[in-house]
Design an enzyme around this catalytic site. Sequence first.
Site, mmCIF file in Angstrom:
data_model
loop_
_atom_site.group_PDB
_atom_site.id
_atom_site.type_symbol
_atom_site.label_atom_id
_atom_site.label_comp_id
_atom_site.label_asym_id
_atom_site.label_seq_id
_atom_site.Cartn_x
_atom_site.Cartn_y
_atom_site.Cartn_z
ATOM 1 N N HIS A 245 0.848 -1.190 0.000
ATOM 2 C CA HIS A 245 0.000 0.000 0.000
ATOM 3 C C HIS A 245 0.886 1.243 0.000
ATOM 4 O O HIS A 245 1.624 1.483 0.953
ATOM 5 C CB HIS A 245 -0.926 0.004 1.220
ATOM 6 N N TYR B 299 3.281 6.926 9.902
ATOM 7 C CA TYR B 299 2.447 5.766 9.558
ATOM 8 C C TYR B 299 3.304 4.627 9.004
ATOM 9 O O TYR B 299 3.121 3.469 9.372
ATOM 10 C CB TYR B 299 1.404 6.182 8.510
ATOM 11 N N TYR C 217 -9.861 5.455 6.092
ATOM 12 C CA TYR C 217 -10.129 5.868 7.479
ATOM 13 C C TYR C 217 -11.158 6.999 7.399
ATOM 14 O O TYR C 217 -10.909 8.009 6.750
ATOM 15 C CB TYR C 217 -8.862 6.417 8.122
ATOM 16 N N PRO D 60 -5.821 0.882 17.972
ATOM 17 C CA PRO D 60 -5.491 0.306 16.656
ATOM 18 C C PRO D 60 -5.497 1.308 15.501
ATOM 19 O O PRO D 60 -5.064 1.003 14.414
ATOM 20 C CB PRO D 60 -6.579 -0.744 16.454
#
Length: 389
Positions: free
Chosen positions: A72, A384, A200, A292
Amino acid sequence: MRSQVVIIGGGPSGLLLGQLLHRKGIDAVVLERKTRDYVLGRIRAGILETGFVNLMREAGVSDRLDKECFIHDGTLIADGEDMFHINFKELIGDSVVLYGQTEVTRDLYDAREAAGAETYFNVEDVVINDADSDAPFVTFTVGGETKRIDCDYVAGCDGFHGVSRQTIPLSVRKEYEKVYPFGWLGILSETPPVNEELIYSNSERGFALCSMRNANLSRYYIQCSLSDHAEDWTDAAFWEELKRRIPQEAADALVTGPSIEKSIAPLRSFVTEPMRWGRLFLCGDAAHIVPPTGAKGLNTAASDIHYLYNALVQVYEEKDAEGIDRYSEKALARIWKAERFSWWMTTLLHRFPEMNAFDLRMQQADIAFLRENRDAQKVMATNYVGLPY
Ligand code: APR
Ligand code: PHB
């Protein structure tokens, strides 16, 4: 019995450490409370930082991962109907790998069995003795028989509910915790993902996340009340709520189907300091927990394992204790940055019960700045994909 290292916990942390040590000829026994199948039955996240993938390669356990993983290059962030892409690859030249934690654990168990390394399953009454001496030993019962393993070092990889953290005296241990006022209701469905990368989403009805495991196995989450129970949610109710929390274009593309797993997870930030006491070293969930939202759970365990593995090799090969003496300091330095990022992502994307109109405007301004500012996106991307070890 004697072993150079005793590893308590046969989850990803313990197994990865055991495999790395084995490849250096350092013997380590793994003590696991459950069975292999029980451990593999846990549904966990699947976003891996480059550092984790490199550790799996160093452990010689990356063949299937390299073949079956998804790369990704970025992720989508949705704010109501407004959705924008954060392109990690373009911004900072790195990506993340999507490969289920269950598969990571399976690969590690297969490697451990192929190596003939010793693992005790269904162990009970594990006690770490004399951890603050030069001669620690671990006692436990298995199959009704009490056993003792004398060792040089103990790796506490037994998760949040294990015995290792509790072995460190309260007079030595300091704990930091933040419990979030909501949970995540997650389902697994044998349906194609709604999007190639994750979405998200912050909506007026609450957070939602669209993720996946492979081309025909999707993972979805919606923020829920802590008083909710998974069995209270029919599949139809879940899908309807998810569609109301993601942009219409995604809702229209969503392929629904029966859930093959449905559960609610609470969200907490937690760190214990120090992560070392004498010859006991805490790794992974035994020492820290993240919400998470930032996909940091397994990835923070990985950097602990990196530091402890290299420290143990240093002490065995060079008789140099510098690595083990600095383990807690180095591990915590990276852990706290991951804790901050996970807290930030959680605060950015969830609707908190106590939020007032001003708080909402602050959150919306934060998302708008992320959407419009390249430097803000680089900061998010850098965290990230994973900070350096
Ligand atoms: N004795 C032996 N084993 C134990 C004990 C005990 N007293 N207590 C717990 N265990 C085992 C658990 O059964 C589990 O298999 O320790 C293992 C700990 O594994 P995890 O909880 O998965 O923790 P860790 O290996 O650090 O992996 C962290 O798991 O929870 C996720 O989000 C987290 O992805 C992250 C990863
Ligand atoms: C998941 O796929 O389960 C997942 C992905 C990203 C997260 C959390 C969970 O931030």
